[in-house]
Design a protein around this motif. Sequence first.
Motif, PDB file in Angstrom:
ATOM      1  N   GLN A 164       4.601  -1.856  -0.426  1.00 31.45           N
ATOM      2  CA  GLN A 164       4.145  -3.243  -0.541  1.00 31.45           C
ATOM      3  C   GLN A 164       5.319  -4.222  -0.502  1.00 31.45           C
ATOM      4  O   GLN A 164       5.152  -5.402  -0.192  1.00 31.45           O
ATOM      5  CB  GLN A 164       3.364  -3.440  -1.847  1.00 31.45           C
ATOM      6  CG  GLN A 164       2.074  -2.647  -1.912  1.00 31.45           C
ATOM      7  CD  GLN A 164       1.363  -2.800  -3.257  1.00 31.45           C
ATOM      8  OE1 GLN A 164       0.335  -3.456  -3.338  1.00 31.45           O
ATOM      9  NE2 GLN A 164       1.925  -2.206  -4.300  1.00 31.45           N
ATOM     10  N   ARG A 175       0.422  -6.467   3.546  1.00 32.42           N
ATOM     11  CA  ARG A 175       0.419  -5.499   2.455  1.00 32.42           C
ATOM     12  C   ARG A 175      -0.491  -4.315   2.790  1.00 32.42           C
ATOM     13  O   ARG A 175      -0.120  -3.153   2.607  1.00 32.42           O
ATOM     14  CB  ARG A 175      -0.052  -6.175   1.156  1.00 32.42           C
ATOM     15  CG  ARG A 175       0.118  -5.318  -0.109  1.00 32.42           C
ATOM     16  CD  ARG A 175      -0.849  -5.720  -1.192  1.00 32.42           C
ATOM     17  NE  ARG A 175      -2.213  -5.474  -0.776  1.00 32.42           N
ATOM     18  CZ  ARG A 175      -2.807  -4.294  -0.863  1.00 32.42           C
ATOM     19  NH1 ARG A 175      -2.172  -3.240  -1.325  1.00 32.42           N
ATOM     20  NH2 ARG A 175      -4.057  -4.150  -0.463  1.00 32.42           N
ATOM     21  N   GLY A 201      -3.157  -2.052  -4.726  1.00 34.56           N
ATOM     22  CA  GLY A 201      -2.996  -3.480  -4.534  1.00 34.56           C
ATOM     23  C   GLY A 201      -3.605  -4.312  -5.650  1.00 34.56           C
ATOM     24  O   GLY A 201      -3.236  -5.488  -5.826  1.00 34.56           O
TER      25      GLY A 201
END
Length: 278
Positions: A164, A175, A201
């Motif tokens: 990321q 991302r 995430g």
Amino acid sequence: MSAISVGQAVVLGIVEGVTEFLPVSSTGHLKITEGLMGIPVDDKSVVAFTAVIQVGAIAAVLVYFFRDIVRIVSAWGRGLADREERYHHDYKFAWWVIYATLPIVAVGLAAKPLIEGPLASLWVVAGSLIVGSGLMWAADRMGRHKRGEDDTDLRDAMLVGSSQILALLFPGFSRSGATMSTGLILDLERVAATRLSFFLGIPALTGAGLYELKDAVGAGIDPLPLVIGTAVSFAVAYASIAWLLKYVAKHSFNAFVVYRIAIGVLLFGLLGTGVLHA
């Protein structure tokens, strides 16, 4: 907020919802859209608006994976109290998500001046879109797509989570694109790589959204466009997540690769002709 009308808020909400979790770079799409609509992208109220509607997309992933999140968090809680529960995959996975979030937090804090300065250029976004496409194309062909979600381990989580950083330093890399590509390189199935991308995430996106949200307070935001943009972002992002998981179950990432290259070239063209400013 005079800079953004209700109609523009709807458009930006749609763009944010569609692109936040697809491997195509929401940053690049929002900047292009704002520029084409004549919205001053460097206006503080516009930056604040973008940050807030992102929270709508983040809420969508929390709602979509609510049962999974409750299961994992519950397993983590049980494991903290009962040693026997610590052998379960969900308990371990909860810790892996925490560990895998630490690198991006550290880099985000250390490189904040660069991220908000020279690396925020749309030239960087355009280049990252194209370079990231090459990584995605290679990863989809290198990976053997043989490992499922239950086969993941700490190494997978750390490598995917750390990837990321690419999107953090090079906006436009995406991302989702970076994490999914890393998962494919680690031989994960496309659906497993995509779901792992979502789970890893959640902390980073939630933390970033809340961090930016505090800066939006007092930025002169008109509540109506803000509420509408956030609601649209949530609804569209929810549908986008559902579509993506179904799509990757039967298709390669080729369509995203071609699309990213096209958008990167378009962005270079818009910057080169002065339609957009870096």
